[in-house]
Scaffold this motif. Structure first.
Motif, mmCIF file in Angstrom:
data_model
loop_
_atom_site.group_PDB
_atom_site.id
_atom_site.type_symbol
_atom_site.label_atom_id
_atom_site.label_comp_id
_atom_site.label_asym_id
_atom_site.label_seq_id
_atom_site.Cartn_x
_atom_site.Cartn_y
_atom_site.Cartn_z
ATOM 1 N N ALA A 163 0.695 7.055 -6.715
ATOM 2 C CA ALA A 163 -0.614 7.799 -6.956
ATOM 3 C C ALA A 163 -0.597 9.277 -6.743
ATOM 4 O O ALA A 163 -0.976 10.082 -7.602
ATOM 5 N N ARG A 179 -3.232 12.903 0.672
ATOM 6 C CA ARG A 179 -2.955 13.926 -0.358
ATOM 7 C C ARG A 179 -2.762 15.431 0.307
ATOM 8 O O ARG A 179 -1.918 16.097 -0.063
ATOM 9 N N TYR A 225 0.920 -1.170 -0.153
ATOM 10 C CA TYR A 225 -0.004 0.021 -0.001
ATOM 11 C C TYR A 225 0.877 1.344 -0.073
ATOM 12 O O TYR A 225 0.603 2.231 -0.598
ATOM 13 N N GLU A 250 -5.124 7.176 -0.150
ATOM 14 C CA GLU A 250 -4.840 8.504 -1.128
ATOM 15 C C GLU A 250 -5.306 9.792 -0.724
ATOM 16 O O GLU A 250 -4.787 10.834 -0.498
ATOM 17 N N ALA A 252 -4.128 -2.800 -3.080
ATOM 18 C CA ALA A 252 -4.713 -1.779 -4.141
ATOM 19 C C ALA A 252 -5.930 -1.330 -3.430
ATOM 20 O O ALA A 252 -5.969 0.073 -3.394
ATOM 21 N N THR A 253 -6.802 -1.862 -2.828
ATOM 22 C CA THR A 253 -7.917 -1.538 -2.022
ATOM 23 C C THR A 253 -7.448 -0.278 -0.940
ATOM 24 O O THR A 253 -8.196 0.939 -0.785
ATOM 25 N N ALA A 256 -4.556 1.203 -0.537
ATOM 26 C CA ALA A 256 -4.143 2.344 -1.076
ATOM 27 C C ALA A 256 -5.006 3.208 -1.457
ATOM 28 O O ALA A 256 -4.926 4.546 -1.293
ATOM 29 N N LYS A 257 -6.156 2.864 -2.042
ATOM 30 C CA LYS A 257 -7.141 3.681 -2.686
ATOM 31 C C LYS A 257 -7.964 4.649 -1.342
ATOM 32 O O LYS A 257 -8.027 5.724 -1.667
ATOM 33 N N GLU A 258 -7.941 3.785 -0.369
ATOM 34 C CA GLU A 258 -8.440 4.449 0.782
ATOM 35 C C GLU A 258 -7.670 5.606 1.460
ATOM 36 O O GLU A 258 -8.050 6.384 1.923
ATOM 37 N N ARG A 302 2.491 2.139 -3.311
ATOM 38 C CA ARG A 302 1.202 2.411 -4.326
ATOM 39 C C ARG A 302 0.779 3.926 -4.022
ATOM 40 O O ARG A 302 0.187 4.668 -4.934
ATOM 41 N N VAL A 303 0.545 4.073 -2.788
ATOM 42 C CA VAL A 303 0.089 5.371 -2.454
ATOM 43 C C VAL A 303 1.000 6.579 -2.948
ATOM 44 O O VAL A 303 0.765 7.697 -3.484
#
Length: 390
Positions: free
Chosen positions: A214, A384, A207, A380, A373-374, A376-378, A210-211
């Motif tokens: 992104a 940010r 994760y 982001e 992947a899930t 990392a999406k949480e 990945r973050v």
């Protein structure tokens, strides 16, 4: 036809000799052109293979340069980059133990490719093949964690090699346990329950990296499987606060990490999964002690702050903690934040993130590649603003 040349009783005068040679060259060239035999200009030889020594490779993550001038890759996802021209390049890497094996993984021209297995007794270099001509970029990552053992890189060979540096961008340090390592997540080559523990490691796909990709930030991982804040998965220690300052996260190691090597803008800490666990079922295990956990965690955050006074601290819960354990961990992290913020009122407040409940699908109850992947999406939208990407 060529003019007849009368024999000369002595040396020709210089002017006559030059004229005669010009005429001969003219007629010879005309004759060969008529036969289609005129020679083309000599081709410029291409540049031969070149070598990029390990000392020329800037690394990101925990590493060291050995006395033998090798690049020792230590931590999860520690990485370096280079570019080359032509169809392929070669990485000369080795392990300290002839009977062991380890893994690198790499990107080629910005696209993730695969893991590369290194056997301790291997004699040949690792070959990276490009899909076509031209210049190509490669970023190489250590797929496994520090406790798996180091990988030594001696050199890179190829055409027109050039070491790469990461572009300027905020840096996130991800501190954690096996989840942060990317352990037990990738069974695509070695099925769960078979092989060695690190055969399913894939730090690149975890994760944290990945973050970072992104958000177009940089990253380093400081993580150890089974580790906790006040106790580990199946032992009382050494815990993360006890090994964080050691280059290879080994308590007995004489090598201390140089914290001036990198300056993270954000330090993400994800501990607690192992503190809350029931252990291996073999060693005696006392009930979870929330007071000890919070106290040790607060002390560890203070240690991190002493290394990076300007970094923003972010505390993450665990996707593997469900039910009562999830509630306990969230309450404890809230307490850690409150005590840390009170002790450092001039600093930016500690940021908290609680993962959504997850039923992990990887090996031994860990998140797999898709689960990461899930995660990392949480994460982001949480990271940010912390890195100024709003």
């Amino acid at each position: 036809m060529l003019p007849s040349l009368l024999p000369c009783p002595g040396p020709l005068p210089a002017a006559v000799a030059r004229f005669t040679m010009r005429m001969l060259n003219k007629y010879v060239r005309l004759a060969f052109c008529g036969l289609g035999l005129i020679a083309a200009p000599a081709a410029v030889p291409t540049k031969g293979p070149s070598t990029l020594p390990a000392t020329a490779l800037p690394a990101y993550g925990r590493y060291r340069l050995t006395e033998a001038k090798q690049l020792e890759l230590i931590s999860s996802a520690v990485h370096f980059g280079f570019s080359f021209e032509g169809p392929q390049c070669e990485i000369f890497a080795s392990l300290p133990d002839a009977g062991s094996h380890n893994y690198l993984q790499y990107e080629l021209d910005g696209v993730y490719q695969r893991r590369l297995r290194i056997d301790g007794n291997a004699k040949n270099p690792l070959t990276i093949t490009a899909p076509g001509p031209g210049r190509h970029t490669v970023w190489v990552y250590k797929a496994t964690e520090a406790h798996t053992g180091p990988i030594f890189v001696q050199k890179i060979t190829g055409q027109r090699l050039k070491a790469l540096r990461e572009p300027a961008a905020p840096l996130i340090e991800f501190i954690g346990n096996s989840i942060t390592c990317g352990a037990a997540m990738d069974a695509s080559e070695v099925p769960c329950g078979t092989g060695a523990y690190h055969d399913q490691h894939n730090a690149y796909q975890a994760y944290g990296p990945r973050v970072a990709r992104a958000l177009h930030t940089r990253f380093v991982l400081s993580s150890v499987s089974g580790i906790g804040a006040y106790r580990n998965w199946n032992s009382d220690g050494p815990t993360m606060p006890q090994v964080y300052e050691k280059t290879d996260f080994q308590e007995a190691s004489p090598q201390r990490w140089d914290f001036s090597a990198f300056t993270p803008q954000v330090v993400s800490i994800a501990l607690g999964t192992n503190d809350l666990s029931n252990g291996d079922g073999k060693r005696p295990r006392l009930p979870f002690d929330s007071a000890q956990f919070v106290g040790r965690y607060v002390g560890f955050v203070g240690l991190v702050k002493s290394k990076y006074p300007k970094a923003r601290i972010a505390l993450l819960s665990s996707p593997m903690a469900n039910g009562q354990n999830r509630t306990k961990l969230q309450n404890c992290l809230t307490a850690v934040k409150a005590r840390t913020d009170a002790a450092h009122p001039a600093d930016q407040p500690v940021a908290l993130f609680f993962f959504q409940p997850m039923q992990p699908r990887g090996c031994s109850g860990h998140p797999n590649v898709e689960d990461h992947a899930t995660l990392a999406k949480e994460l982001e939208p949480f990271f940010r603003p912390l890195v100024g990407k709003e």
